[in-house]
Write an enzyme that holds these catalytic residues in place. Structure first.
Site, short mmCIF file in Angstrom:
data_model
loop_
_atom_site.label_atom_id
_atom_site.label_comp_id
_atom_site.label_asym_id
_atom_site.label_seq_id
_atom_site.Cartn_x
_atom_site.Cartn_y
_atom_site.Cartn_z
N ASP A 71 0.82 -1.23 0.00
CA ASP A 71 0.00 0.00 0.00
C ASP A 71 0.85 1.27 0.00
O ASP A 71 0.45 2.29 0.54
CB ASP A 71 -0.95 0.03 1.22
CG ASP A 71 -1.77 -1.22 1.33
OD1 ASP A 71 -2.27 -1.68 0.29
OD2 ASP A 71 -1.91 -1.76 2.44
N HIS B 122 -4.20 -2.41 -6.04
CA HIS B 122 -3.67 -1.07 -6.30
C HIS B 122 -4.86 -0.15 -6.52
O HIS B 122 -5.84 -0.56 -7.14
CB HIS B 122 -2.95 -1.03 -7.63
CG HIS B 122 -1.69 -1.77 -7.69
ND1 HIS B 122 -0.77 -1.77 -6.68
CD2 HIS B 122 -1.15 -2.48 -8.68
CE1 HIS B 122 0.27 -2.48 -7.07
NE2 HIS B 122 0.06 -2.94 -8.26
P1 GDP Z 1 -0.42 0.06 -3.68
O1 GDP Z 1 -0.94 -1.27 -3.31
O2 GDP Z 1 1.01 0.23 -3.32
O3 GDP Z 1 -0.71 0.44 -5.08
O4 GDP Z 1 -1.14 1.11 -2.77
P2 GDP Z 1 -2.72 1.43 -2.68
O5 GDP Z 1 -3.16 1.95 -3.95
O6 GDP Z 1 -3.45 0.30 -2.08
O7 GDP Z 1 -2.69 2.52 -1.54
C1 GDP Z 1 -2.16 3.73 -1.70
C2 GDP Z 1 -3.22 4.77 -1.41
O8 GDP Z 1 -2.59 6.03 -1.45
C3 GDP Z 1 -4.31 4.85 -2.47
O9 GDP Z 1 -5.50 5.27 -1.85
C4 GDP Z 1 -3.80 5.91 -3.44
O10 GDP Z 1 -4.83 6.56 -4.18
C5 GDP Z 1 -3.15 6.85 -2.48
N1 GDP Z 1 -2.03 7.65 -2.98
C6 GDP Z 1 -1.02 7.30 -3.83
N2 GDP Z 1 -0.15 8.33 -3.96
C7 GDP Z 1 -0.61 9.33 -3.17
C8 GDP Z 1 -0.16 10.64 -2.85
O11 GDP Z 1 0.87 11.10 -3.31
N3 GDP Z 1 -0.93 11.37 -1.97
C9 GDP Z 1 -2.08 10.90 -1.40
N4 GDP Z 1 -2.76 11.67 -0.57
N5 GDP Z 1 -2.52 9.64 -1.66
C10 GDP Z 1 -1.81 8.90 -2.53
#
Ligand code: GDP
Length: 425
Positions: A12, A40
């Site tokens: 995440d 993701h």
């Molecule tokens: P992954 O499994 O690594 O792809 O991560 P996830 O997508 O499950 O979780 C990451 C969360 O952080 C998601 O809700 C994304 O939309 C959010 N996210 C990613 N980059 C950023 C950022 O730069 N700022 C904010 N506020 N949220 C982000």
């Protein structure tokens, strides 16, 4: 050339967004491990999507999306995801499911659920999506490869022998209804009809693409700490979450892997059980959880509230080292803008000594965080696209983390949307 996008921590980290970014410049995007147990979040021109098994290149018509042989393919979940894309107006992507990918079977989900019930309070925090039984069976050589679906008598024989083993467990350990090989066979014929259009020789496709000078992206799920060898075993997942495993699970030549981008968030979050040294509790945790991510820190697949804490430089330094990171993408720096002061965990105190190297699991249990406190910037930076325009305190925070982890931070993400990104160096 192959680039891997992988997690430096517990998952995440925002890999979805970073992968989506690089997918635009890639010809091939490959999933090389894991299954429908994690996801993701991608926010693109078509809207917001949680991708679990589909590679992140599915939003681009020019990419070929490969479900690699290292993946645990859950066919009903895969078809549901495709339907969600269709409903969201995304044109049908180009997908190849490797003929060597193994199928996550209905009994894997049952076994996972029964085992969590049996372990009760001592469970490992499984998402009950069958991942651990799937990989156990794969390595015990009871697995079913996608290519087996096209060889019916061989498939039936394999199902009979799997059921003979599973039914001993189901009857005597779990006291649950028995499996019927014929019913499973019929179910698998349904799977075959659904995935046939996508099945192919992914290995040859990828190797040829490399010969032709194309760009491929390996897309990791979860992060270093969830790797069964180098993570917080046994509170890990059951497939390798490391870029190096991309050579196996994605079918790329190890020598083609030239760039490894480790993604880490500006604070920590984790799901499931296991020690998490810089974890926050109470109101402080609640505030960070609600401000985190794009709509709070809740699992993209499970909806479970994520555990949150300060940035852990000990875990991330180790996480990047194990991944072999050539660069780092730091995400969600915008989330920290409300804080007067920001802590970074720079060491673990274990048995009265401060260590900087990430320890083995039994010692992790004794570790207490050692913090360095940095000033906050207290202004909204969400959506900033120019690194130079970030407040000095935010840039100092990034510099501090870079020095701690010892890998160049080249990307700093300032929001969940595709364009909310800054480049450094
Ligand atoms: P992954 O499994 O690594 O792809 O991560 P996830 O997508 O499950 O979780 C990451 C969360 O952080 C998601 O809700 C994304 O939309 C959010 N996210 C990613 N980059 C950023 C950022 O730069 N700022 C904010 N506020 N949220 C982000």
């Amino acid at each position: 050339m192959v680039k891997a996008i992988v997690g430096a921590n517990w998952g995440d980290e925002g890999k979805g967004k970073i992968t989506d970014l690089f997918a635009e410049q890639s010809d091939v995007v490959i999933r090389f491990q894991g299954g429908a147990n994690a996801g993701h979040t991608i926010i693109c021109d078509y809207g917001k999507f949680a991708l679990h098994q589909l590679p992140s290149g599915v939003f681009y018509p020019h990419t070929t999306n490969i479900v690699g042989n290292g993946v645990a393919l859950n066919v009903p979940a895969f078809m549901k995801e495709l339907k969600q894309l269709e409903d969201g107006g995304v044109p049908m992507p180009h997908i190849i499911i490797s003929e060597r990918t193994q199928l996550l079977m209905p009994y894997h989900v049952l076994q996972d659920t029964y085992e969590e019930e049996r372990l009760a309070g001592k469970a490992f925090g499984s998402t009950k999506s069958g991942i651990a039984p799937f990989y156990s069976d794969k390595y015990a050589k009871y697995g079913i490869q996608v290519c087996d679906l096209f060889h019916e008598s061989l498939l039936m024989d394999r199902l009979k022998s799997v059921c003979a083993i599973k039914n001993v467990l189901f009857e005597h350990l779990y006291h649950k209804p028995l499996l019927d090989p014929k019913a499973l066979f019929d179910e698998l014929m349904g799977y075959r009809a659904q995935i046939s259009p996508f099945v192919g020789d992914a290995l040859s496709f990828v190797r040829k693409a490399m010969k032709d000078g194309k760009q491929a992206l390996l897309e990791g799920q979860l992060g270093t700490m969830k790797d069964p060898d180098f993570g917080i075993y046994p509170f890990t997942t059951s497939s390798h979450t490391l870029a190096g495993f991309g050579a196996i699970g994605g079918g790329v030549a190890p020598t083609d892997l030239k760039s490894i981008v480790a993604v880490t968030k500006s604070y920590s979050s984790a799901v499931g059980a296991g020690d998490f040294v810089s974890e926050l509790f109470g109101d402080e945790a609640e505030e960070l959880r609600n401000r985190g991510g794009d709509a709070g820190e809740y699992g993209a697949t499970t909806g479970r509230p994520r555990r949150v804490g300060w940035f852990d430089a000990v875990a991330t330094r180790y996480g990047c080292m194990v991944q072999g990171a050539t660069e780092v993408a730091l995400t969600a720096i915008d989330v920290l803008s409300y804080l007067d002061e920001i802590k970074v965990c720079t060491g673990y105190e274990i048995g009265g000594k401060v260590v900087r190297d990430f320890p083995v699991t039994p010692l992790l249990d004794q570790a207490k965080p050692v913090y360095t406190t940095l000033p906050g910037w207290k202004c909204d930076i969400r959506g900033e696209t120019d690194y130079a325009k970030l407040p000095q305190a935010a840039k100092d925070y990034v510099d501090f983390i870079e020095k701690e982890i010892g890998v160049p931070i080249t990307i700093v993400s300032t929001g969940p949307k595709r364009h909310e990104i800054t480049y450094r160096h």
